[in-house]
Design a protein around this motif. Structure first.
Motif, short mmCIF file in Angstrom:
data_model
loop_
_atom_site.label_atom_id
_atom_site.label_comp_id
_atom_site.label_asym_id
_atom_site.label_seq_id
_atom_site.Cartn_x
_atom_site.Cartn_y
_atom_site.Cartn_z
N ILE A 169 -3.13 8.51 -2.81
CA ILE A 169 -4.26 8.96 -1.99
C ILE A 169 -5.17 7.79 -1.65
O ILE A 169 -5.65 7.66 -0.52
N LEU A 170 -5.40 6.91 -2.63
CA LEU A 170 -6.28 5.76 -2.42
C LEU A 170 -5.75 4.87 -1.31
O LEU A 170 -6.50 4.49 -0.39
N TYR A 171 -4.46 4.53 -1.35
CA TYR A 171 -3.91 3.61 -0.35
C TYR A 171 -3.75 4.28 1.01
O TYR A 171 -3.80 3.59 2.05
N PHE A 190 -5.99 6.33 2.16
CA PHE A 190 -7.36 6.20 2.67
C PHE A 190 -7.62 4.77 3.16
O PHE A 190 -8.19 4.57 4.24
N ILE A 191 -7.18 3.77 2.37
CA ILE A 191 -7.42 2.37 2.75
C ILE A 191 -6.69 2.03 4.05
O ILE A 191 -7.24 1.36 4.93
N TYR A 192 -5.45 2.55 4.18
CA TYR A 192 -4.70 2.29 5.41
C TYR A 192 -5.43 2.87 6.62
O TYR A 192 -5.62 2.18 7.64
N ARG A 193 -5.87 4.13 6.52
CA ARG A 193 -6.58 4.76 7.65
C ARG A 193 -7.88 4.03 7.95
O ARG A 193 -8.25 3.85 9.11
N PHE A 194 -8.56 3.59 6.88
CA PHE A 194 -9.82 2.87 7.07
C PHE A 194 -9.59 1.61 7.90
O PHE A 194 -10.31 1.35 8.88
N PHE A 195 -8.58 0.81 7.53
CA PHE A 195 -8.37 -0.45 8.23
C PHE A 195 -7.77 -0.26 9.62
O PHE A 195 -8.02 -1.06 10.52
N LYS A 196 -7.00 0.80 9.83
CA LYS A 196 -6.51 1.07 11.19
C LYS A 196 -7.68 1.45 12.10
O LYS A 196 -7.73 1.04 13.27
N ASN A 197 -8.63 2.23 11.56
CA ASN A 197 -9.82 2.56 12.34
C ASN A 197 -10.66 1.32 12.61
O ASN A 197 -11.17 1.12 13.72
N TRP A 219 0.86 -1.18 0.00
CA TRP A 219 0.00 0.00 0.00
C TRP A 219 0.90 1.24 0.00
O TRP A 219 1.27 1.76 1.05
N ASN A 220 1.24 1.69 -1.17
CA ASN A 220 2.14 2.83 -1.33
C ASN A 220 1.47 4.10 -0.80
O ASN A 220 0.43 4.54 -1.33
N GLN A 221 2.06 4.69 0.23
CA GLN A 221 1.43 5.84 0.87
C GLN A 221 1.56 7.15 0.09
O GLN A 221 1.06 8.20 0.53
N SER A 222 2.22 7.10 -1.05
CA SER A 222 2.19 8.27 -1.95
C SER A 222 0.88 8.32 -2.73
O SER A 222 0.56 9.32 -3.37
#
Length: 409
Positions: free
Chosen positions: A148-150, A152-159, A143-146
């Motif tokens: 925007i999509l990934y 968002f996905i990272y924050r979604f799954f951490k939440n 999930w390349n954090q550069s």
């Protein structure tokens, strides 16, 4: 006899995948024998039709119901969303037909469904998190954090991770290190949360060095051009992403300085060309690298030829929650392990059981220090290492821990 529970088990990993066969099926078969009524919903990849038929028949004979959903490979993200939708629809249909006691969700994807089922149908919810899924995707470069999509996905799954832990009636992780870390997450209400630690277990009956007679081993050694004086160091499983092929080959280069008659046995389904290419770049002769692809049940015989086993795992934050299945399998064979530190409970287990040696850094100096310990490692009794594996990693122990969780809900 305590009455068994009705379990709806959800996994996005397919039962026809190697992990499904070695881990999921063995646990659930054991739990079924203890009286639990189990229904499995999984996502299965194309091309495994023959194996799926075999598994279906085996599960039917064990009284386990199985609903398999076709896995969707692409497009990325949307395919997973579609699979979640299909699994959720199947689960609702099952819950409308039968009253389940528990929804047991393997990892994060299926827990999206499990949380919904808890709310809608009143099921007890087990969050079997395995590793730190979202952080693994970052650490592994998936999930390349550069993007925007990934991000968002990272924050979604951490939440979602925090919500799963908060709402779960019980959570399961693979390591004591992960449990300690989660208990330090003070933003989650209800600490300390109810968490059971169950490492990736091994089939200690299958991985048993005493099953193979010397003649059988000699015949296989002859086929692989292994001589009696050779020192065999093995590696089992996938390479790349987490497993550090180049560093392992660097270690082998140093090993050959001390033990010229040594060979590196890879037991893997990976592309042989990649391993051979990296070995050639380091000047390792082709005859010193042996690569074999076998099914899971054939691994123990190959492993029985090894004097030592090696694996290096990328030492990143998410690996605090990692328990490689290979550790229990190797120790069950009575083979000393050489691995790196800061991966879950691995180094603690190896220290406590004297089952190997730990590389502190990926340098020639540290490699040489560990290599100097090999004479002592080779003197360690196989039975002692195997007994430690049975105590920590046996399927029977893992099944008992799962059963204890079920009984407590």
């Amino acid at each position: 006899m305590i009455q068994g529970k009705k379990i709806l088990y959800l996994t996005y990993d397919g039962l026809s995948d190697p992990l499904g066969q070695s881990q999921i099926l063995t646990y659930l078969s054991g739990l079924s024998k203890l009286g639990h009524e189990i229904t499995i919903v999984s996502s299965e990849k194309k091309g495994n039709d023959g194996l799926i038929s075999t598994i279906k028949e085996d599960l039917r004979n064990k009284g386990i119901e199985w609903v398999n959903i076709p896995y969707t490979k692409s497009p990325l993200v949307l395919s997973t969303m579609y699979d979640v939708y299909k699994m959720q629809r199947a689960c609702k249909k099952l819950c409308n037909k039968k009253k389940y006691d528990i929804v047991h969700c393997r990892s994060y994807i299926t827990s999206l469904i499990g949380l919904m089922l808890k709310r809608k149908f009143g099921l007890k919810f087990i969050f079997d998190m395995r590793g730190f899924y979202a952080d693994e995707r970052i650490d592994g470069g998936m999930w390349n954090q550069s993007s925007i999509l990934y991000r968002f996905i990272y924050r979604f799954f951490k939440n979602r991770e925090a919500r799963f832990l908060e709402m779960a009636d019980y959570s399961i992780c693979l390591t004591d290190d992960a449990r300690r870390e989660i208990h330090n997450w003070k933003s989650i209400p209800g600490q300390p949360l109810p968490i059971q630690v169950i490492p990736c277990c091994a089939d200690t009956n299958l991985f048993n060095y005493s099953l193979f007679d010397p003649e059988e081993k000699k015949q296989l050694a002859d086929e692989l051009s292994i001589d009696k004086e050779d020192i065999i160091i093995s590696y089992v499983g996938a390479v790349g992403t987490w497993y550090m092929l180049e560093e392992m080959l660097d270690f082998f280069v140093r090993l050959r300085i001390r033990y010229p008659a040594s060979k590196f046995l890879f037991i893997t389904h990976e592309d042989q060309r990649s391993i051979s290419k990296h070995a050639a770049e380091r000047g390792i002769p082709t005859e010193n690298i042996i690569i074999r692809k076998v099914n899971h049940k054939e691994v123990p015989l190959l492993l029985s030829l090894a004097h030592l086993s090696l694996f290096f795992i990328k030492p990143v934050y998410s690996k605090r929650a990692s328990s490689p299945a290979k550790q229990g399998e190797i120790m069950s064979m009575g083979i000393p392990i050489i691995c790196n530190s800061n991966i879950g409970d691995i180094d603690q287990i190896i220290r406590d059981s004297n089952a190997g040696a730990i590389v502190r850094s990926f340098t020639d100096e540290d490699y040489d220090f560990v290599i100097s310990q090999i004479p002592q490692l080779l003197k360690e009794p196989k039975e002692k290492i195997r007994n430690a594996a049975i105590e920590i990693f046996s399927l029977a122990k893992g099944i008992k821990k799962y059963n204890d969780v079920y009984k407590n809900l």
